[in-house]
Enzyme design. Structure first.
Site, PDB file in Angstrom:
ATOM      1  N   HIS A 182      36.578  45.491  30.235  1.00 45.90           N
ATOM      2  CA  HIS A 182      36.485  45.855  31.650  1.00 45.90           C
ATOM      3  C   HIS A 182      35.476  46.977  31.876  1.00 45.90           C
ATOM      4  O   HIS A 182      34.906  47.107  32.944  1.00 45.90           O
ATOM      5  CB  HIS A 182      37.840  46.343  32.176  1.00 45.90           C
ATOM      6  CG  HIS A 182      38.938  45.343  32.030  1.00 45.90           C
ATOM      7  ND1 HIS A 182      38.978  44.176  32.754  1.00 45.90           N
ATOM      8  CD2 HIS A 182      40.032  45.315  31.225  1.00 45.90           C
ATOM      9  CE1 HIS A 182      40.057  43.481  32.421  1.00 45.90           C
ATOM     10  NE2 HIS A 182      40.707  44.148  31.489  1.00 45.90           N
ATOM     11  N   THR A 231      43.128  50.369  38.193  1.00 49.32           N
ATOM     12  CA  THR A 231      43.216  49.080  37.490  1.00 49.32           C
ATOM     13  C   THR A 231      44.692  48.802  37.231  1.00 49.32           C
ATOM     14  O   THR A 231      45.506  49.731  37.213  1.00 49.32           O
ATOM     15  CB  THR A 231      42.479  49.125  36.134  1.00 49.32           C
ATOM     16  OG1 THR A 231      43.004  50.202  35.354  1.00 49.32           O
ATOM     17  CG2 THR A 231      40.984  49.302  36.312  1.00 49.32           C
TER      18      THR A 231
END
Ligand SMILES: *[C@@H]1O[C@H](CO)[C@@H](O)[C@H](O)[C@H]1NC(C)=O
Ligand SMILES: *[C@@H]1O[C@H](CO)[C@@H](O)[C@H](O)[C@H]1NC(C)=O
Length: 314
Positions: free
Chosen positions: A85, A221
Site C-alpha cells: 500500500h 487505512t
C-alpha cells in the site's frame, strides 16, 4: 443489468469482501467505499483524513509546540518495507513526542501517501481549504502508557500521528531525501524490505515544526480505528519534481500494479473542531500556490484549477 443481476453481483462482491479480500483505494470488492463492510470503524463519525478549513479552525493559545526527542540523526539500521500500500520505515521507540497536554507518544513507523496516476494529480490525504498537496508524510506513534503498539492500537487514547504535507519545488533536490529515494528500487515488489543505515527524521520533516493543526480522528487505512490524535504541521516539506515522480512510480502492489493515488478521500468533520496553535500561517493563506502545476513554474494566479478531482469526491 437487470435488478436481479445487480443484486446478485452485490451479494458476490459482499461475499468476497467478507472473505478477506485485500483492501484497496479504488479497485475490486474492497475499495474505500466498501471498507466499512469488513472494517466497521471505517464508517464511523470521527474519521480521517479531513479537509482543514482555515476559517473554521479554532485558535488555541494554550497549545504549545510539540517536544520531539530523538528525531535527529540516529545510527543503526532501519527496516524499510513495501507493504503493498505504501513504503514504511520502522522507527525506534527512542524517538518520541510529548504533546502540549503532557502525553508522551513513542514512534513506531513512518509512511507516505501520494498521487501520480496522472501528471497533475496530487495525493495528500488532508487537504487545506480543498487544496490537495502532492504527498503526505505520517509519523505514527503510540501512547507510552501502553506496553506496545499492539496494545495501544486497541485503546481509545492509543495513537498519535504527526503529519506533514509536501509541495513540489521543481528543480531543487531535497538531499535529505536522497538516501530514502535511492532505496525505493530495492523494494519494488510488495513484501520486499531493505534497510536504511542511519536516519534523521527531523531533516525529512518541515523546517518549522512549531505550528500545527490538531484534531481527533482515525487511522486513514483499515481498520480505521478512531483513536488517533492528529497533529498536522503547518509548514511543508519541499521535494523536487524528479523526487516526487520517483516515489510515485517505483513501487508495485500485490497485483504488480504501480502504487499510485494511495490516499483516502476526506471524511466528514461532523461535530469535531480543529484547533491550531497559530492564528494564520503565511504560506497557507495562499494555499493555491501549493498545488502541483502542470507547467514548470507556479504562478501566483487564481486562474489555476482550484481543486483536483480527488478532493471533489470527498
Ligand atoms: C522535551 O522532552 C525531553 C525528554 O522527554 C525533556 O528532557 C525536555 O526537558 C523536554 N523539553 C521541553 C522544552 O519541555
Ligand atoms: C509479480 O512479478 C514478479 C516478478 O516478475 C513475479 O515473481 C510475481 O509472481 C508477480 N506477481 C503477480 C501477482 O503477478
Amino acid at each position: 443489468m437487470t435488478p436481479l443481476v445487480t443484486l446478485l453481483s452485490l451479494l458476490v462482491l459482499g461475499a468476497q469482501a467478507q472473505h478477506g479480500a485485500e483492501w484497496t483505494y479504488s479497485e475490486g470488492a474492497l475499495d474505500e467505499e466498501h471498507w466499512p463492510l469488513e472494517y466497521p470503524d471505517c464508517g464511523g463519525t470521527r474519521q480521517s483524513p479531513i479537509d482543514l478549513q482555515i476559517k473554521k479552525v479554532r485558535y488555541n493559545p494554550s497549545l504549545r509546540a510539540l517536544n520531539l526527542t530523538g528525531y535527529r540523526f540516529q545510527r543503526g539500521e532501519f527496516p524499510m518495507t513495501n507493504n503493498g500500500h505504501t513504503v514504511q520505515i520502522s522507527l525506534p521507540s527512542t524517538m518520541h513526542m510529548t504533546t502540549s497536554d503532557g502525553t508522551q507518544y513513542l514512534a513506531r513507523q513512518m509512511h507516505f501517501h501520494w498521487g501520480g496516476a496522472s501528471s497533475e494529480i496530487s495525493g495528500s490525504e488532508h487537504t487545506v481549504d480543498g487544496m490537495r498537496y502532492v504527498i503526505e508524510i505520517h509519523v505514527v506513534h503510540y501512547n507510552s502508557k501502553y506496553n506496545s503498539y499492539e496494545e495501544a492500537q486497541k485503546e481509545p487514547d492509543g495513537l498519535a500521528v504527526l503529519a506533514a504535507l509536501v509541495e513540489v519545488k521543481d528543480y531543487a533536490e531535497n538531499t535529505y531525501y536522497s538516501n530514502f529515494i535511492s532505496h525505493l528500487e530495492d523494494i519494488r515488489y510488495a513484501g520486499q524490505s531493505t534497510v536504511l543505515r542511519g536516519l534523521d527524521i527531523q531533516d525529512m520533516l518541515p523546517g518549522d515544526l512549531r505550528y500545527y493543526y490538531s484534531y481527533l480522528g482515525s487511522l486513514t487505512t483499515p481498520p480505521c480505528t478512531e483513536n488517533v490524535h492528529w497533529f498536522v504541521v503547518a509548514d511543508t516539506v519541499k521535494l523536487s519534481k524528479t523526487q516526487i515522480e520517483k516515489l510515485e512510480n517505483s513501487l508495485l502492489n500485490h497485483q504488480n500494479k504501480t502504487i499510485q493515488n494511495d490516499y483516502r478521500r476526506t471524511q466528514p468533520l461532523n461535530h469535531r473542531v480543529v484547533e491550531a496553535n497559530f492564528v494564520s500561517y503565511p504560506h497557507q493563506a495562499k494555499g493555491y500556490l501549493h498545488m502541483r502545476n502542470q507547467g514548470s513554474r507556479v504562478e501566483p494566479s487564481l486562474t489555476c484549477h482550484p481543486l483536483d478531482s480527488g478532493s471533489l469526491q470527498a
